[in-house]
Each structure stands twice: as C-alpha cells, then as structure tokens.
Write a protein that holds these residues in place. Structure first.
Motif, PDB file in Angstrom:
ATOM      1  N   PRO A  11     -11.892 -41.317 -83.861  1.00 30.16           N
ATOM      2  CA  PRO A  11     -11.594 -42.350 -82.862  1.00 30.16           C
ATOM      3  C   PRO A  11     -11.835 -41.939 -81.403  1.00 30.16           C
ATOM      4  O   PRO A  11     -12.081 -42.813 -80.575  1.00 30.16           O
ATOM      5  N   PHE A  12     -11.746 -40.636 -81.094  1.00 27.71           N
ATOM      6  CA  PHE A  12     -11.821 -40.211 -79.693  1.00 27.71           C
ATOM      7  C   PHE A  12     -12.980 -39.242 -79.446  1.00 27.71           C
ATOM      8  O   PHE A  12     -13.210 -38.336 -80.255  1.00 27.71           O
ATOM      9  N   VAL A  13     -13.691 -39.451 -78.315  1.00 26.50           N
ATOM     10  CA  VAL A  13     -14.717 -38.496 -77.885  1.00 26.50           C
ATOM     11  C   VAL A  13     -14.277 -37.930 -76.538  1.00 26.50           C
ATOM     12  O   VAL A  13     -13.894 -38.673 -75.628  1.00 26.50           O
ATOM     13  N   TRP A  14     -14.299 -36.617 -76.456  1.00 20.81           N
ATOM     14  CA  TRP A  14     -13.836 -35.899 -75.263  1.00 20.81           C
ATOM     15  C   TRP A  14     -15.044 -35.389 -74.477  1.00 20.81           C
ATOM     16  O   TRP A  14     -15.919 -34.740 -75.054  1.00 20.81           O
ATOM     17  N   PHE A  15     -15.093 -35.692 -73.180  1.00 16.56           N
ATOM     18  CA  PHE A  15     -16.164 -35.185 -72.326  1.00 16.56           C
ATOM     19  C   PHE A  15     -15.569 -34.086 -71.447  1.00 16.56           C
ATOM     20  O   PHE A  15     -14.722 -34.357 -70.591  1.00 16.56           O
ATOM     21  N   PRO A  16     -16.001 -32.827 -71.638  1.00 20.98           N
ATOM     22  CA  PRO A  16     -15.377 -31.721 -70.911  1.00 20.98           C
ATOM     23  C   PRO A  16     -15.710 -31.774 -69.429  1.00 20.98           C
ATOM     24  O   PRO A  16     -16.774 -32.274 -69.029  1.00 20.98           O
ATOM     25  N   ALA A  17     -14.789 -31.252 -68.634  1.00 22.07           N
ATOM     26  CA  ALA A  17     -15.031 -31.122 -67.198  1.00 22.07           C
ATOM     27  C   ALA A  17     -16.239 -30.223 -66.969  1.00 22.07           C
ATOM     28  O   ALA A  17     -16.543 -29.349 -67.774  1.00 22.07           O
ATOM     29  N   LYS A  19     -12.466 -40.746 -74.367  1.00 21.21           N
ATOM     30  CA  LYS A  19     -12.810 -42.149 -74.605  1.00 21.21           C
ATOM     31  C   LYS A  19     -12.352 -42.556 -75.997  1.00 21.21           C
ATOM     32  O   LYS A  19     -12.624 -41.862 -76.986  1.00 21.21           O
ATOM     33  N   ASP A  20     -11.618 -43.663 -76.073  1.00 26.04           N
ATOM     34  CA  ASP A  20     -11.322 -44.288 -77.362  1.00 26.04           C
ATOM     35  C   ASP A  20     -12.533 -45.139 -77.706  1.00 26.04           C
ATOM     36  O   ASP A  20     -12.763 -46.180 -77.070  1.00 26.04           O
ATOM     37  N   ILE A  21     -13.325 -44.692 -78.672  1.00 31.42           N
ATOM     38  CA  ILE A  21     -14.608 -45.373 -78.890  1.00 31.42           C
ATOM     39  C   ILE A  21     -14.437 -46.717 -79.596  1.00 31.42           C
ATOM     40  O   ILE A  21     -15.390 -47.482 -79.715  1.00 31.42           O
ATOM     41  N   ARG A  22     -13.231 -47.032 -80.026  1.00 32.62           N
ATOM     42  CA  ARG A  22     -12.999 -48.346 -80.634  1.00 32.62           C
ATOM     43  C   ARG A  22     -12.850 -49.403 -79.535  1.00 32.62           C
ATOM     44  O   ARG A  22     -13.420 -50.479 -79.604  1.00 32.62           O
ATOM     45  N   SER A  23     -12.056 -49.058 -78.500  1.00 27.28           N
ATOM     46  CA  SER A  23     -11.823 -50.025 -77.420  1.00 27.28           C
ATOM     47  C   SER A  23     -12.797 -49.805 -76.270  1.00 27.28           C
ATOM     48  O   SER A  23     -13.003 -50.698 -75.443  1.00 27.28           O
ATOM     49  N   GLY A  24     -13.385 -48.612 -76.197  1.00 28.31           N
ATOM     50  CA  GLY A  24     -14.228 -48.284 -75.054  1.00 28.31           C
ATOM     51  C   GLY A  24     -13.451 -47.740 -73.864  1.00 28.31           C
ATOM     52  O   GLY A  24     -14.043 -47.294 -72.881  1.00 28.31           O
TER      53      GLY A  24
END
Lengths: 465, 465
Positions: B412-418, B432-437
């Motif tokens: 459900p979640f994609v993490w973008f590192p600093a 980012k919750d890729i279900r809701s955006g």
C-alpha cells in the motif's frame, strides 16, 4: 504393543524441545516477513525424474509406492501411467519447479521463504538426519537479477540468526566467496578443469593443505607451482576490502589476472563493504569456500556458529544463474538455507537454550468440586478471552495435588475460583504464584500475569559442555 | 525443462492462497494454545507394521524405499534389517506411538495439538487429496480420562473455527452422538452385531432410509421392526436435552432400555447442556452420526460448514478407550481433527475469503539511483526495526515503474527517501499511499502505517457462488 523405540535419523522433540523449535521457526519467519519475503509451501513430493536431475543427491531420494498399486489393473490407474514420485531432499528443486509452474502468476523479482521438512535416505550407519526441517530464502528474477541481492540475502540471514542471540544461540559467522574469483584465478593460472580444482580445495578442512596440493596435481592436472598458488588463494580471508587487494596482488604475482577475476573481486568487495556497515564482524570473506560441485555461479555462503565450528555449516547457499529455465525464459536466483533441525538439535543437546515451560498455559484454574467445574470453566474462559493461556484442573483433587499438577508442567499461577465454603462463607477469587507462594485476591476480568510469564518462551540455558 | 503441470491430489497455493492458509493455521494454533494444548510434531514416517494395524486405511499407505538400497550389501545396512517405513495417513497413529515412546517424560492428562501434513495414496481418479494438512487436538490420560474432556474438546474446536468467522468462514455445526447410546439401544432391541448396524446407519445420507432398512435386514440380521426402530433412533436430533428424553421414550416404546443406553444418554445430555451454555446453537445431538468402523467408544463428532453441508465433515473425532496400550498401561483419549486443506481449498475456490495482499511488505522504499541504494536500505532497516515489513525496489527505475511494482503486489505505501535533486535542492522523506494517492512528509524513526495495513491478512471475500 510394546514400547516403541526412536527411529535413527528421524528426530522428534518432547514438548519443551518443540517450544524451542517453534520459537526458532517463528523468529525466522518474522525476520523473513519483515524483509518482504512471501511464504510458500510446496508439496512434499516431486516426480522422480526431476529429483534425479541433480546427480549428486540422487542416491538419497526416498521413492514412494502406493501399497496396493501392484494389485490394480493398469486401466484403474487413470488415463496415463502415474509418474513415479519421490520425497524432496531440499527446497530448491521444488521451488524451481514452483516458479516454472506458476511463472504467469508471480511478480518478479520474487522473494520467497519456505520452511518445511525434507528427507534424505542416507545410509543409516552414518548417523545423519534422514528427516529434517530447512528454512530457505531465495530471490528469483525473470531473465536477470541485480547483484545487490547477493549482498542482501546473507545479511537477512545474519539478522535472522542474530534475532536468536537473546535466547542463547551463539553468534554466527558467515563465510563468503565468489565463484568468479576462484574460476577467474584458476583460469588465469592456466588451470581449465575448474571443477576438479574446486573439488580438491573443498577438502582442505578435512585432509589438510599437503594432501590438497597432491590432489591438485593428480586430479586437476596442476603443476606444483600452480597447486601452491591455489592454496595461497585459499588461505586468504578477512572482514574488510583489504582482502580484495590481497587477491589482486596474488594474481599479479602469478600473472593470473583475468576479467572474470576482476568482476568477481568487485562483487566480493561490494559484499564485504556493505556487510561491514550493516552487520559488522559477521561476514568474513574466506577464499577457500568452494561449496562442492553445486551449480553456483557467483557468491557462495557458509555459516558457522562461533565456538561450534566443528558442527559445520548451519546455513549455506549462493547465486545460480539458472535456478530454472523453461526454454523461453531463464530464472536466475540467489538463496540460503538454514538447517533448522541441526541447529535446534545442537541447542538442545548442549543446553544452550531452554523452554520456560512445556505447556502454553500461564494459569491453572483449580476445581473445588466437580459440581462447580462450571465456575472454573467460566474463569478460564474470561482469562482466555483476554489472551491468557489457561488450563483447568483435570479433577477436583485436593488443592495440594492440583498445585503439584501445575508445578510439574511449569504453569506459574494457580487460580482458586470464588465460591462458598462448607460452612456457608463466601470466598473471593484468589490467584497464587506457586514459585513465590504469594497469593492475592484477583478479578478474572482484569488480572494479568507479568508479560514474561504470559506464554511459554525460550531463554538462554546453562550450557552442558 | 518444459513448464511442469500440477500433480493431481497434491494441492499447492499461490502466495496469496498461502496467506489464507497461514492465517487459518495461526488462528487455530492460538486457540489451541489458549486452551493449554502443547504443540508437538512427529516424524512423517512410521514403521509399516504400525500403519497397517488399522485395517481400513492400509490400502492408502505410501511405502518408502531408498532409491539405492537394492544396490547395497545387507551388511552395509547396519546391524539389523531396517524396518519398512510408510508415510503417516493421519496424526492419531503417530500420536499414539509418541505417547507410548515418551510416556515416562509426559505429564498426564496430556493435551496436545499437532498440525502437519498427512498422505493417503488414494486412487487418482477419485480426485481426492493425496497430501493434506490436518490440525488435531487430543487429550490422553494414563489409565483413565474424565468424561468432561468429551465436553471440552468439541467446544475448543467450535471456538477455534468460530475465530475464523470474521474473515468469512461460515458458521459451523458440530454434530454429536455417543456410541454407548447407539450400542445400548441396538442391544436393547436384540441386535448384537453392533458394527453391522453402525455400518448400515452410516450410509443413511448416501443411500436413504429404504435402502438402509434393507441393509439392516440383510447385513445386520434385523427384523423389519428392528430396522424401523434403528431408523427412528437415527432420525432424532436437536440442540437441547429434550433429545435425551425422546431417545428414552423411544427405547421404552420398544422395551430397549439398557444400562449402557442410560450411561450414554447421561453423557450425551451433559454434553448438550454444557454446549447450550458455552456455544449456543453450535452443537447438535444427531443420533445418526456413526463414524463408520472406527474405534470410538463414547462421544463421536462431525462438523459441517453451514450452507456447505455437501462438503462433508471438516472436523471429526471422538472418544476411544484405548488410544494406545503397552501392556502395563492403557491410555484412553478423546480428540478431533480438522481437515485444513479441504477447508482452505473450499474457502479459496468459492472466494469466501481473500488475502489483503500476496506479500508481507506494507512499504516499498523507492531507490532514486543505484548510488544512493544505501539510503533506501537505511530507511527500510529503520522501519523493520519497528516491526514494519518493508521491501526495497529492485532497480532504480523511474518512480512510476517503482509504484507499479508496489501496486502489482498490493503493497500500500511507497517511500521516497530524502536526498538531493540534480539541481542541488535537498528533499525530505515522503511516503505515498498509492491507493488514495495521498503523499506526506514522514520520518523513518516514527511513521506508522494504519494497523490494518501493517501485515498481509485475510478478509471476507465476495463469494463466487
């Protein structure tokens, strides 16, 4: 029926030993899942022809036969002759088959863990396990698989085994090598029968360097100088990237540098560098690790328990460019396998760990008399509903006997339900810690045991030697 | 190697099916442990002579043979001829052997659960499972075993199966009978071939009352009147103790009352009364339950999924006065066994339940470029250290592709590192919750996914029909 005796090679644990094994399995599973590995389970059997494709282990296969099948008409066996089936001897062959069979339904790279029994029909006199549990992790790609998984997987295993340290499992040392380094170096020396060289080097720990030198000459066609160079390579080990420089220098001395060697050294260096950051001191580059005649093509791994090195490797594996292939696609993989039964057997026999008790129950609810067993059952139900494992006494024996029942099983608390005594006095719920003898009033709706007493668990034992 | 095809009778699940099976197994185990059952595991094999003691199932045994053993000298096989081994076809035979083998180390009454695969070499055309998982609970006593365990065990199973209701498993109905009632009634009627009567009654659901009446006359030596009385008994069922009165009245009508019948009725009445309090509506006394030719001597149990009765019993068992005996001691027991594979197969094929995702990971950490993979690994390590299952992207592909990687697996979640962008701007950690955006700033040391997203789990599915 007379008292049966154990079958050699088929280990079984008493309930407290099973608590230890279950703890190990649960802990491994949790680490694997935290790293995103999906659990799968494959059937115990594979077609015999698939099991025999890996030549070396074929002598260990158990073949199955239905007891009554000889008596059946061929027509009764269905449309086509049934395939001969055997029990799997590892989890790699079944996983490769599972990947091919389900490739259209899997997302690649596919990370899976698999914890199951395997069987090897070894000769009984060797005293080895014929049935044992393995815990495997593998990542498999479709077409390609990035190198970084060769770094990640041994570190996952280091973490998984490290999670068992608090309960008394010794620290582990993961020994790594890279097939490309070995092969690149041997070819650079002018030795082209790489398998024969690896086979000889693999015997180093057993027969010593002089005998290996002799084997390299007689079996692998090496000159004494080439044999000496191979042994020099095998003597290199270390936990930092200095290892890479030493191999490079050795190759230069013998004019044995090759592109393959250089690729292998870059990979090995990356693995050692990442390991030094993420699991300091755990991963050791050890250039003598050969992993026999297996089908590895890149990194290879072995793992020893520090202080128990003579047990041999308890977790091994490596990279294979072709885990599976169906003609159209090739599936490269990298994986490691823990020999769980060997590990647990060692932990138990040496007394490194022990279960806090042999039953799950934290509480035994006493039964005052059979007429009020329902009251005891209701107390137990209230405790269980709040997640407290609870047993009820089997008979309304004297309380002393009921306490001994709990004591024999290691159940720490005995609960005496509220009731009315013979002279009509109402009594309250009481719970007794039978270790300290402390007894207090308690409410089934709110009382909690200390967290460390809630479930049977595993603690470090007093080592027996 | 061509794409392999499944082996009929050896079920395997894709990763999302395994999530469902694992949830069922974990849930059963938790209920069993809350009730104080100790987990054990026995080896997969037993000596063939032990497996063949239970005549009816002998045709289903898989016998093992070591592939190479014919080639060995008899002397190489060790001091004595090896026993012929077969795979166990249930968990009762191995448990009985385990109890005898370890009696000196066990505390009785001994409550154990056991969740393992079993194998039955049935004819392939029957389309039945040849390998499947069973989950058993048994209580075994040394010498004696109080009746209240015959009440407790089906209620534990009712609770265990009831715990699966929130994820879409249908309610269960446990059908109970008592061998003493049946035998006491038949003997009171003057029918002494009790086994023949039970064998006929057992066919009631398959062939109907007219055919059973005929069988009772031809196979069990009954008069038409006796046959009619047996069928009258078999027609009685109900959830309250009124059932007991109806049987008693029927016996009086036929002058068939016996002490054995009365003992059985008292036991059955106690079971129904306790069940009415502890699991209202779940337990039904059903006087036609016969459990074939098994060795039961008291209560017998079958369990159906309400609305899926044609599946047959998914959980059966009973009381046996002699689970095991070593001459000196007799060990009576009572137990039930869930056919887990049959249950899971049904849940999946009808779509009653589904896994929320096929992988454990709640988070995929994206990789900006291979040079900063270490940053992504550190984010993943921080999340895992707090118990959040996390994967790292396999390659530094475009973020859109990495999000699709997560989406395909249900992560459900994609993490973008600093990091630092190409133009030198510092960016913060984002998830980012890729279900809701929805995308928010987040800290790897504190961020938590919603509890229901933490682990892959099982929810009620949309039934397919």
């Amino acid at each position: 029926m007379a008292r049966p005796t154990p079958l050699s090679g088929f280990p079984e644990w008493l309930p407290d030993g099973r608590v230890v094994e279950q703890h190990v399995l649960d802990s491994l599973r949790r680490t694997f899942e935290l790293h995103g590995f999906a659990g799968i389970e494959t059937r115990a059997v594979e077609p015999l022809d698939q099991l025999l494709r890996k030549g070396e282990t074929s002598k260990e296969v158990y073949v199955l036969r239905r007891l009554q099948e000889e008596g059946e008409e061929p027509a009764a066996r269905g449309d086509r002759a049934e395939k001969q089936l055997g029990l799997h001897f590892d989890l790699t062959v079944p996983f490769a088959r599972y990947v091919l069979e389900n490739a259209g339904h899997l997302a690649f790279p596919f990370k899976r863990y698999q914890i199951q029994k395997v069987w090897r029909g070894e000769r009984p006199q060797e005293g080895r396990f014929r049935e044992f549990v393995q815990a495997d992790i593998d990542v498999v790609g479709a077409g390609d698989l990035p190198y970084h998984y060769e770094v990640e997987l041994p570190l996952v295993m280091a973490e998984a085994l490290g999670e068992l340290r608090p309960v008394g499992v010794p620290p582990v040392r993961i020994l790594v090598n890279n097939r490309k380094v070995a092969e690149g170096f041997y070819r650079g020396l002018g030795l082209d029968d790489v398998e024969a060289v690896l086979r000889s080097i693999d015997k180093l720990d057993k027969v010593g360097p002089d005998e290996v030198a002799r084997l390299l000459v007689t079996e692998a066609g090496a000159t004494p100088e080439q044999a000496a160079a191979c042994l020099e390579l095998a003597s290199i080990s270390g936990t930092d990237v200095g290892v890479v420089e030493r191999v490079r220098a050795l190759a230069a001395t013998h004019d044995a540098s090759t592109d393959l060697l250089e690729t292998g050294l870059e990979e090995l260096g990356a693995l050692v560098a990442a390991a030094a950051e993420r699991a300091p001191g755990v991963v050791v580059a050890d250039l003598k690790i050969a992993r026999g005649l297996d089908y590895y093509t890149g990194s290879v791994y072995e793992t020893v328990l520090v202080g128990h090195e003579h047990l041999g490797s308890i977790c091994s594996g490596g990279r294979y460019d072709t885990l599976a292939s169906d003609g159209a696609n090739t599936y490269p993989g990298v994986g490691l396998s823990i020999g769980v039964s060997r590990l647990v057997s060692r932990l138990l026999s040496v007394g490194l760990v022990r279960a806090t008790r042999a039953v799950p129950s934290a509480v035994l609810v006493a039964v005052t008399d059979e007429a009020t067993r329902g009251d005891s059952d209701r107390v137990a139900a209230a405790l269980r509903a709040r997640g407290i494992p609870t047993d009820v006494a089997p008979t309304a024996a004297k309380f002393g006997k009921q306490i001994r029942f709990a004591d024999r099983r290691g159940i720490p608390f005995v609960w005496f339900p509220a009731g009315v005594t013979a002279d009509g006095t109402a009594t309250t719920h009481q719970v007794k810690d039978i270790r300290s003898g402390d007894q207090v009033e308690a409410d089934p709706a709110t009382w909690e045991p200390p967290t460390e007493d809630l479930w049977a668990t595993v603690v470090a034992g007093e080592q027996k030697g």
